[in-house]
Design an enzyme around this catalytic site. Structure first.
Site, mmCIF file in Angstrom:
data_model
loop_
_atom_site.group_PDB
_atom_site.id
_atom_site.type_symbol
_atom_site.label_atom_id
_atom_site.label_comp_id
_atom_site.label_asym_id
_atom_site.label_seq_id
_atom_site.Cartn_x
_atom_site.Cartn_y
_atom_site.Cartn_z
ATOM 1 N N GLY A 182 1.400 -1.346 4.763
ATOM 2 C CA GLY A 182 1.842 -2.202 5.293
ATOM 3 C C GLY A 182 0.924 -3.364 5.778
ATOM 4 N N SER A 204 -10.234 -3.180 6.389
ATOM 5 C CA SER A 204 -8.964 -2.780 5.961
ATOM 6 C C SER A 204 -8.044 -2.573 7.417
ATOM 7 C CB SER A 204 -9.095 -1.328 5.218
ATOM 8 O OG SER A 204 -7.795 -0.624 5.154
ATOM 9 N N THR A 242 0.589 -1.220 -0.018
ATOM 10 C CA THR A 242 -0.060 -0.016 0.018
ATOM 11 C C THR A 242 0.936 1.289 0.015
ATOM 12 O OG1 THR A 242 -1.649 -1.204 1.026
ATOM 13 C CG2 THR A 242 -1.951 1.030 1.235
HETATM 14 N N1 GLY Z 1 -5.233 -3.951 1.755
HETATM 15 C C1 GLY Z 1 -4.389 -3.181 2.925
HETATM 16 C C2 GLY Z 1 -5.605 -2.932 3.811
HETATM 17 O O1 GLY Z 1 -6.607 -2.202 3.460
HETATM 18 O O2 GLY Z 1 -5.479 -2.724 5.046
#
Ligand code: GLY
Length: 596
Positions: free
Chosen positions: A483, A462, A393
């Protein structure tokens, strides 16, 4: 240009003061890539505000850091409006298609292999980034979508130099840039992986961004781009057959809407934090950890709680384990099913859980607690489940000359997302739906609400945690990190460094971090790079080993060599009327100040 905060007496001088800012402090962008930082700075220099600059940064990141975020993904944008002193969240999280089902990642009752599922169309959520940026611009921006797309279009059309981070991600891609010819053509032209210093031009992506600039956000969600997305996500891995095909339809894209949310507000030692509400676990889990830690005198070296001491690291680990036990069971998209957010943060719920943290002794694997008594509608406790999460991310933070703040974490989930580039349009599709439970967890008998089970239209849980720190009712700092689940711990580390250890923002970012992301999980810790100071000493690591903490290897060795997250932050120093930025050398973090 990198900037170190001169605000060395952070606690005493920089944050406790509530004096009024000088008339025109600089605008500041802190971003993980210099070209994307320059895109934001250009918009600020042209009179744009922080929301305009954030739009430009997000689009530019799609070009120069395409492995981490982009228009094929989603984001959480925290917006603070200085004049109204109000804070909002633009939730452009990807959503499950209407044909999604709880068992879609376990059609035979067994979870699909993560590498297979996460590189299949089945993992692709309905993308939200374009709608999210457009919504923020229309509400609070002063520039057009086309204005903010211009720097990204130039970068895609003229090209840019591949930095060592992008080169490393291509080299270590787990096959994700090799599997689909459209992705390989961009990042492995002629079958040769791009290396640091190579020039990357992306004409198809430039064409897509130009189309959005000319026709508006709707053109992404209806018409030829939408048709190409739907077709691309029907790709599957041969091992999965039809079960790996994406279920998104044109209607899912046409109906995509962002959610405008109130931030989650919490307090820690007299400071106020505004963070991400569900469907992110970022805010709730961070505030839980802080609530659990408040009874310990962190920062007091005389009592053994200085930075990096065995006592400090031990209580951090235990707080992480307790909060992640709750996260695994209770947190998901509460538009789909209510999350007990009041109970999870209630002092009477947290006090007995904090009491489970014993000095010098790792607790047995904690289970989720029962926050039901503090919720309006009772929900019983349940055991936790563990699943794989991605470490990727991106994050950036901006403050403009007027004091408006935007802090954004955005993603396509795993590095390279699904690895599927939309043919003819040059952007990668996310694999965000792998943030859902692969095996449905809902179990009425065991009292598990299945908070993060797949359901039609639902957003996967998330960990993204853009965070705003307030003192005396005014924002003083904004930060966040990429992360996966470690995001929350990176933000916790930085918060403790600022509030308890008296560090400047740059020191707080540079300092090595520690992370545990499961109740039964192993400790990860940093220290392998020169700028990560002060180190976690071997004596402190040995103390943790002797307390039973796993993941640290043999006694007497230095296990703290990981890299965790990449925090970009801004500071509003009210005492001297300055806006500052601090960036992370874990990526090509860059701060640019723009004089009004
Ligand atoms: N895909 C990473 C998050 O949404 O935490």
């Amino acid at each position: 240009m990198s900037l170190r905060s001169p605000c060395t007496r952070w606690l005493a001088l920089c944050l406790f003061s509530s004096s009024v800012l000088a008339a025109s402090p600089d605008g500041v962008v802190a971003v993980s890539h210099p070209a994307a930082a320059a895109a934001g700075a250009r918009i600020l220099a042209a009179g744009g505000n922080a929301i305009d600059a954030a739009a430009a940064v997000q689009f530019a990141l799609n070009v120069v850091e395409p492995q981490s975020s982009g228009i094929g993904g989603g984001a959480f944008m925290l917006v603070h409006l200085a004049k109204a002193n109000e804070t909002f969240i633009v939730d452009s999280r990807e959503r499950a298609p209407t044909k999604a089902s709880a068992d879609m990642f376990a059609p035979d009752g067994l979870p699909m292999s993560f590498p297979l599922a996460s590189t299949s169309g089945l993992a692709v959520g309905v993308p939200g980034t374009v709608r999210g940026v457009d919504t923020a611009l229309k509400r609070w921006g002063t520039k057009t979508l086309a204005d903010t797309l211009a720097p990204a279009i130039e970068l895609a059309e003229r090209g840019f130099r591949v930095n060592r981070f992008l080169a490393a991600d291509i080299a270590n891609d787990g096959g994700r840039t090799q599997r689909h010819p459209e992705t390989a053509a961009i990042f492995r032209p002629g079958g040769v992986p791009l290396a640091e210093g190579d020039w990357l031009v992306q004409p198809e992506l430039a064409g897509t961004l130009k189309r959005i600039a000319a026709k508006g956000a709707d053109t992404f969600y209806r018409g030829e781009i939408a048709r190409a997305i739907v077709k691309a996500q029907q790709r599957t891995r041969s091992e999965l057959g039809d079960a790996g095909k994406g279920r998104m339809t044109l209607a899912d894209l046409a109906q995509y809407r962002v959610a405008l949310r109130e931030p989650l507000i919490g307090r820690y030692r007299g400071w106020t934090l505004a963070g991400m509400p569900p469907p992110s676990s970022g805010g709730l889990t961070l505030l839980q950890m802080l609530g659990l830690l408040e009874r310990f005198p962190l920062g007091d070296a005389a009592q053994g709680y200085g930075f990096g001491s065995p006592k400090t690291l031990h209580v951090m680990i235990e707080a992480m384990r307790l909060a992640f036990a709750d996260r695994a069971v209770w947190i998901g998209d509460d538009d789909a099913a209510p999350v007990p957010r009041h109970g999870l943060l209630h002092p009477e719920y947290l006090a007995p859980r904090a009491a489970l943290i014993k000095a010098g002794q790792r607790m047995e694997t904690p289970q989720a607690g029962d926050p039901a008594p503090w919720e309006p509608a009772a929900v019983p406790p349940a055991p936790s489940r563990i699943r794989q999460e991605s470490p990727h991310t991106t994050h950036f933070s901006i403050v403009d000359r007027w004091g408006n703040v935007v802090s954004v974490t955005s993603t396509i989930e795993f590095t390279w997302g699904s690895g599927i580039t939309v043919p003819g349009y040059g952007f990668l599709l996310n694999n965000e739906l792998t943030d859902f439970n692969f095996l449905p967890a809902a179990d009425a008998a065991a009292g598990n609400p299945g908070a993060n089970d797949v359901a039609p239209g639902k957003r996967p849980r998330s960990s993204m945690a853009p965070t705003l720190l307030f003192r005396d009712g005014k924002p003083v700092a904004a930060y966040g990190s990429p992360g996966g689940a470690t995001i929350i711990n990176s933000v916790l580390n930085v918060t403790l460094n600022l509030v308890d250890h008296g560090m400047t923002m740059q020191q707080a970012i540079d300092a090595p971090r520690l992370s545990v992301t499961h109740a039964a999980g192993k400790v990860s810790c940093e220290g392998g790079q020169d700028f990560m100071r002060p180190r976690f000493g071997i004596a402190a690591q040995d103390a943790l080993r002797s307390q039973g903490h796993a993941g640290l290897g043999e006694t007497g060795t230095d296990a703290c060599k990981e890299t965790i997250g990449s925090v970009q932050g801004i500071v509003i120093d009210r005492a001297v009327g300055e806006h500052l930025g601090a960036a992370d050398a874990r990526r090509e973090g860059t701060v640019i100040r723009v004089r009004p």
